[in-house]
Design a protein around this motif. Structure first.
Motif, PDB file in Angstrom:
ATOM      1  N   LYS A  57       9.109  -7.268   2.822  1.00 36.36           N
ATOM      2  CA  LYS A  57       8.374  -7.030   1.457  1.00 36.36           C
ATOM      3  C   LYS A  57       7.315  -5.941   1.590  1.00 36.36           C
ATOM      4  O   LYS A  57       7.414  -5.236   0.848  1.00 36.36           O
ATOM      5  CB  LYS A  57       7.764  -8.563   1.340  1.00 36.36           C
ATOM      6  CG  LYS A  57       8.548  -9.291   0.596  1.00 36.36           C
ATOM      7  CD  LYS A  57       7.928 -10.898   0.481  1.00 36.36           C
ATOM      8  CE  LYS A  57       6.539 -11.303   0.116  1.00 36.36           C
ATOM      9  NZ  LYS A  57       6.147 -12.394  -0.072  1.00 36.36           N
ATOM     10  N   GLU A  58       6.760  -5.897   2.827  1.00 33.10           N
ATOM     11  CA  GLU A  58       5.657  -4.824   3.000  1.00 33.10           C
ATOM     12  C   GLU A  58       6.478  -3.483   2.942  1.00 33.10           C
ATOM     13  O   GLU A  58       5.976  -2.536   2.530  1.00 33.10           O
ATOM     14  CB  GLU A  58       5.036  -5.114   4.531  1.00 33.10           C
ATOM     15  CG  GLU A  58       4.135  -4.280   4.801  1.00 33.10           C
ATOM     16  CD  GLU A  58       2.749  -4.627   3.745  1.00 33.10           C
ATOM     17  OE1 GLU A  58       2.165  -3.864   3.333  1.00 33.10           O
ATOM     18  OE2 GLU A  58       2.334  -5.737   3.678  1.00 33.10           O
ATOM     19  N   THR A  59       7.728  -3.376   3.735  1.00 31.48           N
ATOM     20  CA  THR A  59       8.436  -2.020   3.661  1.00 31.48           C
ATOM     21  C   THR A  59       8.653  -1.695   2.326  1.00 31.48           C
ATOM     22  O   THR A  59       8.566  -0.415   1.997  1.00 31.48           O
ATOM     23  CB  THR A  59       9.658  -2.228   4.570  1.00 31.48           C
ATOM     24  OG1 THR A  59       9.434  -2.794   5.857  1.00 31.48           O
ATOM     25  CG2 THR A  59      10.296  -0.966   4.702  1.00 31.48           C
ATOM     26  N   VAL A  60       9.350  -2.523   1.419  1.00 28.12           N
ATOM     27  CA  VAL A  60       9.777  -2.178   0.045  1.00 28.12           C
ATOM     28  C   VAL A  60       8.623  -2.065  -0.537  1.00 28.12           C
ATOM     29  O   VAL A  60       8.804  -0.979  -1.372  1.00 28.12           O
ATOM     30  CB  VAL A  60      10.554  -3.415  -0.482  1.00 28.12           C
ATOM     31  CG1 VAL A  60      10.767  -3.049  -1.750  1.00 28.12           C
ATOM     32  CG2 VAL A  60      11.606  -3.558   0.164  1.00 28.12           C
ATOM     33  N   CYS A  61       7.662  -2.544  -0.512  1.00 27.95           N
ATOM     34  CA  CYS A  61       6.213  -2.289  -1.345  1.00 27.95           C
ATOM     35  C   CYS A  61       5.876  -0.814  -0.897  1.00 27.95           C
ATOM     36  O   CYS A  61       5.434  -0.171  -1.946  1.00 27.95           O
ATOM     37  CB  CYS A  61       5.027  -3.337  -1.168  1.00 27.95           C
ATOM     38  SG  CYS A  61       3.794  -3.227  -2.301  1.00 27.95           S
ATOM     39  N   GLN A  62       5.928  -0.615   0.466  1.00 28.80           N
ATOM     40  CA  GLN A  62       5.215   0.662   0.865  1.00 28.80           C
ATOM     41  C   GLN A  62       6.053   1.723   0.421  1.00 28.80           C
ATOM     42  O   GLN A  62       5.802   2.758  -0.255  1.00 28.80           O
ATOM     43  CB  GLN A  62       5.554   0.685   2.354  1.00 28.80           C
ATOM     44  CG  GLN A  62       4.678   1.858   3.003  1.00 28.80           C
ATOM     45  CD  GLN A  62       3.329   2.034   2.825  1.00 28.80           C
ATOM     46  OE1 GLN A  62       2.411   1.031   2.865  1.00 28.80           O
ATOM     47  NE2 GLN A  62       2.931   3.229   2.544  1.00 28.80           N
ATOM     48  N   THR A  63       7.630   1.552   0.063  1.00 29.42           N
ATOM     49  CA  THR A  63       8.506   2.585  -0.392  1.00 29.42           C
ATOM     50  C   THR A  63       8.219   2.895  -2.008  1.00 29.42           C
ATOM     51  O   THR A  63       8.238   3.920  -2.098  1.00 29.42           O
ATOM     52  CB  THR A  63       9.925   2.039  -0.024  1.00 29.42           C
ATOM     53  OG1 THR A  63      10.220   1.822   1.266  1.00 29.42           O
ATOM     54  CG2 THR A  63      10.952   2.917  -0.699  1.00 29.42           C
ATOM     55  N   ILE A  64       8.066   1.869  -2.518  1.00 29.56           N
ATOM     56  CA  ILE A  64       8.147   1.902  -3.848  1.00 29.56           C
ATOM     57  C   ILE A  64       6.551   2.241  -4.385  1.00 29.56           C
ATOM     58  O   ILE A  64       6.541   3.281  -5.121  1.00 29.56           O
ATOM     59  CB  ILE A  64       8.291   0.433  -4.619  1.00 29.56           C
ATOM     60  CG1 ILE A  64       9.568  -0.001  -4.130  1.00 29.56           C
ATOM     61  CG2 ILE A  64       8.093   0.490  -6.181  1.00 29.56           C
ATOM     62  CD1 ILE A  64      10.625   0.037  -5.098  1.00 29.56           C
ATOM     63  N   PHE A  65       5.594   1.735  -3.880  1.00 27.68           N
ATOM     64  CA  PHE A  65       4.314   1.952  -4.549  1.00 27.68           C
ATOM     65  C   PHE A  65       3.719   3.020  -3.539  1.00 27.68           C
ATOM     66  O   PHE A  65       2.500   3.554  -3.871  1.00 27.68           O
ATOM     67  CB  PHE A  65       3.456   0.778  -4.712  1.00 27.68           C
ATOM     68  CG  PHE A  65       3.976  -0.125  -5.639  1.00 27.68           C
ATOM     69  CD1 PHE A  65       3.818   0.188  -7.031  1.00 27.68           C
ATOM     70  CD2 PHE A  65       4.653  -1.395  -5.276  1.00 27.68           C
ATOM     71  CE1 PHE A  65       4.289  -0.664  -7.938  1.00 27.68           C
ATOM     72  CE2 PHE A  65       5.085  -2.058  -6.145  1.00 27.68           C
ATOM     73  CZ  PHE A  65       4.974  -1.583  -7.788  1.00 27.68           C
ATOM     74  N   GLY A  66       4.167   3.133  -2.133  1.00 31.38           N
ATOM     75  CA  GLY A  66       3.218   4.102  -1.378  1.00 31.38           C
ATOM     76  C   GLY A  66       1.754   3.462  -0.800  1.00 31.38           C
ATOM     77  O   GLY A  66       0.984   4.056  -0.292  1.00 31.38           O
ATOM     78  N   MET A  67       2.036   2.230  -0.824  1.00 39.38           N
ATOM     79  CA  MET A  67       0.776   1.369  -0.344  1.00 39.38           C
ATOM     80  C   MET A  67       1.112  -0.015   0.158  1.00 39.38           C
ATOM     81  O   MET A  67       2.113  -0.406  -0.160  1.00 39.38           O
ATOM     82  CB  MET A  67      -0.569   1.328  -1.438  1.00 39.38           C
ATOM     83  CG  MET A  67       0.003   0.561  -2.607  1.00 39.38           C
ATOM     84  SD  MET A  67      -1.280   0.337  -3.743  1.00 39.38           S
ATOM     85  CE  MET A  67      -1.181   2.153  -4.499  1.00 39.38           C
ATOM     86  N   SER A  68       0.381  -0.650   1.047  1.00 36.76           N
ATOM     87  CA  SER A  68       0.601  -2.019   1.435  1.00 36.76           C
ATOM     88  C   SER A  68       0.459  -2.940   0.376  1.00 36.76           C
ATOM     89  O   SER A  68       0.081  -2.649  -0.719  1.00 36.76           O
ATOM     90  CB  SER A  68      -0.349  -2.467   2.410  1.00 36.76           C
ATOM     91  OG  SER A  68      -1.636  -2.428   2.075  1.00 36.76           O
ATOM     92  N   ILE A  69       0.840  -4.092   0.628  1.00 33.79           N
ATOM     93  CA  ILE A  69       0.969  -5.193  -0.365  1.00 33.79           C
ATOM     94  C   ILE A  69      -0.710  -5.764  -0.522  1.00 33.79           C
ATOM     95  O   ILE A  69      -1.021  -5.740  -1.644  1.00 33.79           O
ATOM     96  CB  ILE A  69       1.658  -6.568   0.056  1.00 33.79           C
ATOM     97  CG1 ILE A  69       3.081  -6.329   0.026  1.00 33.79           C
ATOM     98  CG2 ILE A  69       1.442  -7.618  -0.812  1.00 33.79           C
ATOM     99  CD1 ILE A  69       3.728  -7.349   0.738  1.00 33.79           C
ATOM    100  N   ALA A  70      -1.424  -5.692   0.417  1.00 32.44           N
ATOM    101  CA  ALA A  70      -2.980  -5.970   0.459  1.00 32.44           C
ATOM    102  C   ALA A  70      -3.474  -4.899  -0.395  1.00 32.44           C
ATOM    103  O   ALA A  70      -4.443  -5.290  -1.376  1.00 32.44           O
ATOM    104  CB  ALA A  70      -3.517  -6.180   1.849  1.00 32.44           C
ATOM    105  N   LYS A  71      -3.384  -3.621  -0.309  1.00 34.36           N
ATOM    106  CA  LYS A  71      -3.764  -2.572  -1.150  1.00 34.36           C
ATOM    107  C   LYS A  71      -3.451  -2.704  -2.463  1.00 34.36           C
ATOM    108  O   LYS A  71      -4.243  -2.577  -3.340  1.00 34.36           O
ATOM    109  CB  LYS A  71      -3.609  -1.406  -0.633  1.00 34.36           C
ATOM    110  CG  LYS A  71      -4.470  -0.240  -1.069  1.00 34.36           C
ATOM    111  CD  LYS A  71      -4.231   1.133  -0.259  1.00 34.36           C
ATOM    112  CE  LYS A  71      -5.037   2.312  -0.782  1.00 34.36           C
ATOM    113  NZ  LYS A  71      -4.851   3.519  -0.227  1.00 34.36           N
TER     114      LYS A  71
END
Length: 97
Positions: A57-71
């Motif tokens: 989930k962290e990797t996909v979020c980073q790929t899509i949004f360019g930021m971590s889930i927490a951010k």
């Protein structure tokens, strides 16, 4: 279904969900809960671990949004209130509620 197929399917579902969200179409609670249930089933039957799914989930979020889930959560909480459901009351048996 083996582990690789399962992880690929979860990644595709996460990507669809987050991509739609990025385009302004936030997922419905039903869509989100289906994905969470699918992921939980994979953990339950031993195809993967919760830690692996969190990392995915962290990797996909980073790929899509360019930021971590927490951010992302922090940024999103400033713009629109998140749906927060407190399920703690259901942790106790019905007779003692």
């Amino acid at each position: 279904m083996d582990k690789k197929q399962f992880i690929t399917e979860v990644e595709q579902r996460l990507t669809r969900l987050l991509s739609a969200s990025k385009q302004g179409y936030p997922p419905t609670p039903l869509e989100r809960h289906r994905l969470e249930g699918f992921m939980e089933a994979g953990v339950f039957i031993g195809l993967t671990s919760a830690d692996e799914l969190i990392a995915l989930k962290e990797t996909v979020c980073q790929t899509i949004f360019g930021m971590s889930i927490a951010k992302r959560i922090k940024q999103k909480s400033k713009s629109w209130p998140l749906e927060e459901i407190d399920y703690r009351r259901f942790e106790k048996p019905p007779a003692s509620r």
